[in-house]
Design a protein around this motif. Structure first.
Motif, PDB file in Angstrom:
ATOM      1  N   VAL A 147       0.855  -1.189   0.000  1.00  9.88           N
ATOM      2  CA  VAL A 147       0.000   0.000   0.000  1.00  9.88           C
ATOM      3  C   VAL A 147       0.891   1.239   0.000  1.00  9.88           C
ATOM      4  CG1 VAL A 147      -1.722   1.304   1.280  1.00  9.88           C
ATOM      5  CG2 VAL A 147      -1.838  -1.201   1.208  1.00  9.88           C
ATOM      6  N   CYS A 148       0.724   2.103  -0.986  1.00 10.32           N
ATOM      7  CA  CYS A 148       1.520   3.324  -1.053  1.00 10.32           C
ATOM      8  C   CYS A 148       0.672   4.581  -0.916  1.00 10.32           C
ATOM      9  CB  CYS A 148       2.322   3.377  -2.359  1.00 10.32           C
ATOM     10  SG  CYS A 148       1.333   3.306  -3.862  1.00 10.32           S
ATOM     11  N   LEU A 149      -0.652   4.432  -0.878  1.00  5.06           N
ATOM     12  CA  LEU A 149      -1.521   5.586  -0.671  1.00  5.06           C
ATOM     13  C   LEU A 149      -2.843   5.115  -0.082  1.00  5.06           C
ATOM     14  CD1 LEU A 149      -2.147   8.639  -1.079  1.00  5.06           C
ATOM     15  CD2 LEU A 149      -3.122   8.011  -3.307  1.00  5.06           C
ATOM     16  N   VAL A 150      -3.231   5.750   1.020  1.00  6.73           N
ATOM     17  CA  VAL A 150      -4.546   5.539   1.614  1.00  6.73           C
ATOM     18  C   VAL A 150      -5.238   6.894   1.617  1.00  6.73           C
ATOM     19  CG1 VAL A 150      -5.850   4.795   3.640  1.00  6.73           C
ATOM     20  CG2 VAL A 150      -3.717   3.635   3.048  1.00  6.73           C
ATOM     21  N   GLY A 164       2.424   1.172   3.620  1.00  3.53           N
ATOM     22  CA  GLY A 164       3.421   0.129   3.818  1.00  3.53           C
ATOM     23  C   GLY A 164       2.867  -1.239   4.103  1.00  3.53           C
ATOM     24  N   ASP A 165       1.538  -1.369   4.330  1.00  5.71           N
ATOM     25  CA  ASP A 165       0.959  -2.701   4.503  1.00  5.71           C
ATOM     26  C   ASP A 165       1.142  -3.529   3.232  1.00  5.71           C
ATOM     27  OD1 ASP A 165       0.064  -2.534   7.112  1.00  5.71           O
ATOM     28  OD2 ASP A 165      -1.910  -1.771   6.570  1.00  5.71           O
ATOM     29  N   ILE A 279      11.089   3.901   7.481  1.00  6.62           N
ATOM     30  CA  ILE A 279      11.239   2.905   6.419  1.00  6.62           C
ATOM     31  C   ILE A 279      12.492   3.259   5.634  1.00  6.62           C
ATOM     32  CG2 ILE A 279       9.864   4.188   4.737  1.00  6.62           C
ATOM     33  CD1 ILE A 279       8.698   1.536   3.755  1.00  6.62           C
ATOM     34  N   PRO A 280      13.276   2.287   5.141  1.00  4.48           N
ATOM     35  CA  PRO A 280      14.445   2.619   4.334  1.00  4.48           C
ATOM     36  C   PRO A 280      14.071   3.500   3.152  1.00  4.48           C
ATOM     37  CG  PRO A 280      14.488   0.300   4.935  1.00  4.48           C
ATOM     38  CD  PRO A 280      13.158   0.829   5.384  1.00  4.48           C
ATOM     39  N   SER A 281      14.901   4.489   2.887  1.00  7.25           N
ATOM     40  CA  SER A 281      14.564   5.480   1.861  1.00  7.25           C
ATOM     41  C   SER A 281      14.457   4.860   0.471  1.00  7.25           C
ATOM     42  CB  SER A 281      15.607   6.595   1.860  1.00  7.25           C
ATOM     43  OG  SER A 281      15.541   7.341   3.055  1.00  7.25           O
ATOM     44  N   ASP A 285      11.219   5.485  -1.767  1.00 11.97           N
ATOM     45  CA  ASP A 285      11.295   6.101  -3.096  1.00 11.97           C
ATOM     46  C   ASP A 285      10.654   5.216  -4.159  1.00 11.97           C
ATOM     47  OD1 ASP A 285      12.620   8.266  -1.997  1.00 11.97           O
ATOM     48  OD2 ASP A 285      14.625   7.489  -2.446  1.00 11.97           O
ATOM     49  N   HIS A 286      10.842   3.909  -4.041  1.00 12.39           N
ATOM     50  CA  HIS A 286      10.258   2.989  -5.014  1.00 12.39           C
ATOM     51  C   HIS A 286       8.737   2.963  -4.903  1.00 12.39           C
ATOM     52  CE1 HIS A 286      10.452  -0.386  -7.857  1.00 12.39           C
ATOM     53  NE2 HIS A 286       9.505  -0.962  -7.142  1.00 12.39           N
ATOM     54  N   MET A 287       8.215   3.114  -3.685  1.00 19.19           N
ATOM     55  CA  MET A 287       6.773   3.038  -3.477  1.00 19.19           C
ATOM     56  C   MET A 287       6.050   4.269  -4.007  1.00 19.19           C
ATOM     57  SD  MET A 287       6.624   1.301   0.333  1.00 19.19           S
ATOM     58  CE  MET A 287       4.843   1.281   0.394  1.00 19.19           C
ATOM     59  N   VAL A 288       6.700   5.419  -3.959  1.00 20.43           N
ATOM     60  CA  VAL A 288       6.006   6.661  -4.336  1.00 20.43           C
ATOM     61  C   VAL A 288       6.463   7.217  -5.677  1.00 20.43           C
ATOM     62  CG1 VAL A 288       5.699   7.245  -1.894  1.00 20.43           C
ATOM     63  CG2 VAL A 288       7.666   8.158  -3.135  1.00 20.43           C
TER      64      VAL A 288
END
Length: 307
Positions: A147-150, A164-165, A279-281, A285-288
């Protein structure tokens, strides 16, 4: 000489025995002279004191010192370990020696309870809003879906889904290896109500509890939500906070997309004990990376979790 006694001898013996029996029965013995009573009671009775043991303790037995300490010195092979009392120092105020605490005692911290990361698996039941959306966006990382956006106020936010889930299943379908588009399509094709989602609680994230010093600092610098420096001998340095990590939550409240000065205000107002979720950067960065910054800043859910 005859081998057997004569009849006359036997009669004499019988008469002597009868005389002795008569004397023992009818003759009273002479009264002894009165003597002083003995220095001890003839019929002693024992009445223990209230609470006193009936038998002597082992350490008092026959005058021997059999206490654990004596045994440890004289006969180590029979010694019994004596537990030593321990004390726990509970901080009353974030000043003085508490400024150098390695791990603050924070079990009663409300922020820690809100920020709890279990890495366990839980099931959520979602529905769609009036626009037919659940209010979540995902990103694929290492064959997993995260999950990258709620969206704030969405069914996903109300159900407790968090940044992050890791999503494991949607309506019984395992999503490992699926792309972002395929997962979004599963949500679009789901019914309006009763959408079953199995998630693992934020596997890339961890929480660190920090204690403010006498001037209210916890000991790290950040820029655009990224930790870029640590203060020597600060609570952040002593508790293992690392650079090249992004701040995701402060006392359980999501801060993704919030300006640095607003994050600073949350830390200042959060009390003497602050729990940060990081969370590791490179993962962040990959998630967003495929989301516009305006979407993150304007749409991310920043509500305070209930406990």
């Amino acid at each position: 000489m005859s081998l057997y006694p004569s009849l006359e001898d036997m009669k004499v013996d019988q008469l002597a025995s009868a005389q002795l029996r008569y004397e023992a029965k009818h003759v009273q013995p002479a009264s002894p002279q009165a003597s002083a009573p003995p220095p001890y009671p003839l019929n002693p009775t024992y009445a223990p004191r209230a609470g006193a043991p009936l038998y002597p303790a082992l350490s008092d037995f026959m005058g021997l010192d059999l206490s654990p300490e004596a045994l440890a010195e004289l006969a180590p092979q029979y010694a019994v370990a004596v537990p030593q009392p321990t004390t726990v120092a509970v901080p009353a105020a974030p000043s003085g020696p508490l400024a150098g605490m390695v791990a603050p005692l924070s079990g009663q911290s409300l922020g820690l309870q809100r920020a709890q990361v279990t890495h366990g698996i839980r099931e959520l039941t979602l529905c769609k809003d009036g626009s037919g959306k659940v209010g979540v966006r995902v990103q694929a990382i290492n064959k997993g879906v995260f999950v990258c956006l709620v969206m704030k106020g969405s069914p996903a936010a109300l159900a407790g889904l968090r940044f992050g889930d890791q999503i494991l299943q949607i309506n019984g379908i395992t999503v490992a290896g699926l792309s972002m588009e395929q997962v979004h399509d599963l949500f679009r094709k789901s019914p309006v109500n009763g959408i079953s989602v199995i998630v693992r609680d934020r596997p890339f994230e961890r929480t660190i509890t920090l204690h403010k010093d006498s001037v209210g600092h916890i000991g790290f610098q950040f820029k655009n939500g990224k930790i870029i420096g640590l203060v020597k001998d600060s609570s952040a340095a002593r508790n293992g906070l690392l650079t090249e990590h992004h701040l995701l939550e402060v006392n359980g409240q999501n801060v993704v997309g919030i300006k640095d000065k607003e994050i600073t205000a949350l830390i200042e107002e959060g009390g003497p004990i602050i729990t940060v979720t990081v969370i590791p950067s490179f993962v962040y960065d990959h998630m967003v990376k495929k989301m516009a910054s305006s979407l993150i800043k304007g749409s991310m859910d920043h509500s305070i979790p209930s406990v």
